[in-house]
Design an enzyme around this catalytic site. Structure first.
Site, PDB file in Angstrom:
ATOM      1  N   GLU A 110       0.806  -1.222   0.000  1.00  0.00           N
ATOM      2  CA  GLU A 110       0.000   0.000   0.000  1.00  0.00           C
ATOM      3  C   GLU A 110       0.841   1.276   0.000  1.00  0.00           C
ATOM      4  O   GLU A 110       0.992   1.952   1.028  1.00  0.00           O
ATOM      5  CB  GLU A 110      -0.947   0.014   1.200  1.00  0.00           C
ATOM      6  CG  GLU A 110      -1.956  -1.099   1.172  1.00  0.00           C
ATOM      7  CD  GLU A 110      -3.077  -0.891   2.187  1.00  0.00           C
ATOM      8  OE1 GLU A 110      -3.129   0.181   2.812  1.00  0.00           O
ATOM      9  OE2 GLU A 110      -3.903  -1.806   2.326  1.00  0.00           O
TER      10      GLU A 110
ATOM     11  N   GLU B 206      -5.287  -8.800   1.195  1.00  0.00           N
ATOM     12  CA  GLU B 206      -5.910  -8.370   2.465  1.00  0.00           C
ATOM     13  C   GLU B 206      -7.391  -8.127   2.281  1.00  0.00           C
ATOM     14  O   GLU B 206      -7.808  -7.539   1.272  1.00  0.00           O
ATOM     15  CB  GLU B 206      -5.301  -7.052   2.970  1.00  0.00           C
ATOM     16  CG  GLU B 206      -4.020  -7.190   3.719  1.00  0.00           C
ATOM     17  CD  GLU B 206      -3.460  -5.841   4.166  1.00  0.00           C
ATOM     18  OE1 GLU B 206      -4.229  -4.950   4.560  1.00  0.00           O
ATOM     19  OE2 GLU B 206      -2.225  -5.698   4.094  1.00  0.00           O
TER      20      GLU B 206
HETATM   21  C1  GCO Z   1      -3.854  -1.653   5.308  1.00  0.00           C
HETATM   22  C2  GCO Z   1      -2.671  -2.269   5.904  1.00  0.00           C
HETATM   23  C3  GCO Z   1      -2.910  -2.973   7.201  1.00  0.00           C
HETATM   24  C4  GCO Z   1      -4.054  -2.482   8.038  1.00  0.00           C
HETATM   25  C5  GCO Z   1      -5.376  -3.051   7.595  1.00  0.00           C
HETATM   26  C6  GCO Z   1      -6.545  -2.589   8.423  1.00  0.00           C
HETATM   27  O1  GCO Z   1      -4.427  -2.227   4.413  1.00  0.00           O
HETATM   28  O2  GCO Z   1      -4.239  -0.558   5.714  1.00  0.00           O
HETATM   29  O3  GCO Z   1      -2.039  -3.097   5.018  1.00  0.00           O
HETATM   30  O4  GCO Z   1      -1.705  -2.773   7.835  1.00  0.00           O
HETATM   31  O5  GCO Z   1      -3.875  -2.785   9.350  1.00  0.00           O
HETATM   32  O6  GCO Z   1      -5.635  -2.677   6.306  1.00  0.00           O
HETATM   33  O7  GCO Z   1      -6.712  -1.218   8.336  1.00  0.00           O
END
Ligand code: GCO
Length: 454
Positions: free
Chosen positions: A166, A355
């Protein structure tokens, strides 16, 4: 009831990151990351906590990997802590730091879990921030050295690698002040992001230089598509479009098309935040990748008129379209994102949904000792339904990772936002698998589930 089925080789995993679970902030020679330093500033972290101990995965990794194994997790996504490997940011490697990851990877392999590693998940060594951090172009070299060490050490054992998780987080940290390192300048944000993209390219270049066996490399970008509340309203559409430009397109375009979009260039020109770019930058940034990591949590609805937006949220909330945590339940977001990747970027490499997850607040085990997180169950099933649909249409999606195995340190929300399949008591370090963890375990076992018609 609808039957949702996944092929045998579809990989079900969990995602984590170093800064959020490891703790052991100063163990065995590790130095502070920008998040350790940032968290010490008063008022920046919602609950005033720091990541110094968190889930203490640094010491509990064996138990936590065993827990993942009991749930049947097939792949474990984690990130390396740069300041554990290079306490000085670059130069001298900290063998003890490397040893920790050797133990973790060995444990994962012993438990038949596919390690999926991210080189950079937001935790720049603070010593490098003191040299300008992501604003200093030398960071491309520093990052490259760091990447090469890890490729050499783990190339034979880790099949999936992501250069950056990200990139937008770095923008947020330099432009909006709410993430580490806490700068608030749009120009800094865009410059830092340009360097992050260069570092990504440098990482891929170095990966190709090493003998990485069957290893694959990609980047992880989060796609929160912006939709206009009123598709017929020009102002709403323009707002949503601009947000899409400023967010995921500002990464996907350079990586897949070799440049910023003209809309973003115009925006940066008009807002005096054009980063310094040099000849050859986009050749480095745009390189063939082996896979794309899609982080997908939700969509965003934009409206030029705030009162209308609030009224719409209220209406949908009463209609049951919002979850307890206040977020819209829109699992189709992942299907839309996959379509966007196909249509706008002709993406032909495999996709991993790296994710997906949803937070809850003040979640604790009840009198029965269980955590009945039915919202999270609905959320996971919903997203898996749309992933299965995209698969049916022939999209090449290889795996899905829930964020996250454990409740952890959620950046500027501290421990308040709980994303885990497993509840963590941060006082005692006790783990309690939530109902969602049990559900996910069953889904993995059955390679599918029955979707209730709700
Ligand atoms: C993101 C990150 C994670 C976060 C998750 C929840 O996607 O922001 O990769 O580190 O913790 O997304 O917000």
């Amino acid at each position: 009831m609808k039957q949702i089925r996944f092929k045998k080789d579809f990989l079900f995993g969990v995602a984590t990151s170093a800064a959020q679970i490891e703790g052991g902030a100063f163990a065995d020679g590790r130095s502070a990351s920008i998040w350790d330093a940032f968290a010490k500033k008063p008022g920046v972290i919602g609950d005033g906590t720091t990541p110094e101990v968190s889930c203490d995965f640094y010491h509990n990794y064996k138990e936590d990997i065993a827990l993942a194994k009991r749930l049947g997790i097939e792949s474990f996504r984690f990130s390396f802590s740069w300041s554990r490997i290079f306490p000085e940011g670059c130069g001298k490697v900290n063998e003890k730091g490397l040893d920790f990851y050797k133990r973790v990877v060995e444990e994962l392999l012993k438990n038949d879990m596919v390690p999926n590693a991210t080189l950079y998940h937001w935790d720049l060594p603070q010593v490098l921030e003191e040299k300008g951090g992501w604003l200093n172009r030398d960071i491309v070299k520093w990052y490259g050295e760091y990447a090469s060490v890890l490729f050499r050490e783990f190339g034979d054992r880790i099949p999936l690698w992501a250069t950056i998780n990200e990139p937008i987080a770095t923008y947020v940290g330099y432009a909006q002040g709410i993430f580490a390192p806490g700068h608030s300048s749009e120009l800094m944000g865009r410059q830092a992001n340009h360097h992050v993209l260069l570092a990504h390219g440098e990482g891929v270049r170095r990966f190709r230089e090493e003998n990485m066996k069957d290893g694959k490399i990609g980047i992880v970008v989060d796609v929160w598509k912006h939709h206009p509340l009123r598709p017929e309203n020009e102002a709403d559409c323009a707002l949503a479009e601009l947000e899409n430009e400023k967010t995921y397109r500002s990464y996907l375009h350079p990586v897949f098309k070799g440049g910023y979009t003209s809309a973003l260039l115009n925006y940066m020109e008009a807002n005096h935040c054009m980063p310094d770019m040099q000849e050859g930058d986009f050749e480095l940034i745009r390189q063939p990748l082996d896979f794309f990591g899609l982080n997908c949590y939700n969509r965003v609805v934009d409206c030029a008129d705030d009162t209308l937006l609030e009224a719409d949220r209220k209406k949908k909330r009463t209609g049951g379209n919002f979850q307890d945590n206040g977020a819209e339940f829109y699992p189709r977001a992942v299907y839309d994102a996959i379509h966007m990747l196909k249509e706008d970027y002709e993406l032909s490499i495999p996709i991993y949904v790296t994710e997906n997850g949803t937070p809850s607040y003040n979640e604790t085990p009840g009198a029965d000792g269980c955590v009945h997180d039915s919202n999270r169950i609905q959320y996971i099933r919903g997203f898996l339904y749309w992933i299965a649909k995209a698969l049916e249409e022939g999209n090449d999606i290889r795996g899905y990772y829930v964020w996250s195995l454990l409740d952890n340190w959620e950046w500027n929300s501290g421990f308040y936002s709980r994303y885990g399949l497993t509840h963590v008591d941060f006082e005692t370090q006790e783990r309690t698998v939530k109902d969602s963890g049990k559900l996910y375990s069953q889904v993995i076992k059955d390679k599918g589930f029955e979707l209730p018609e709700d």
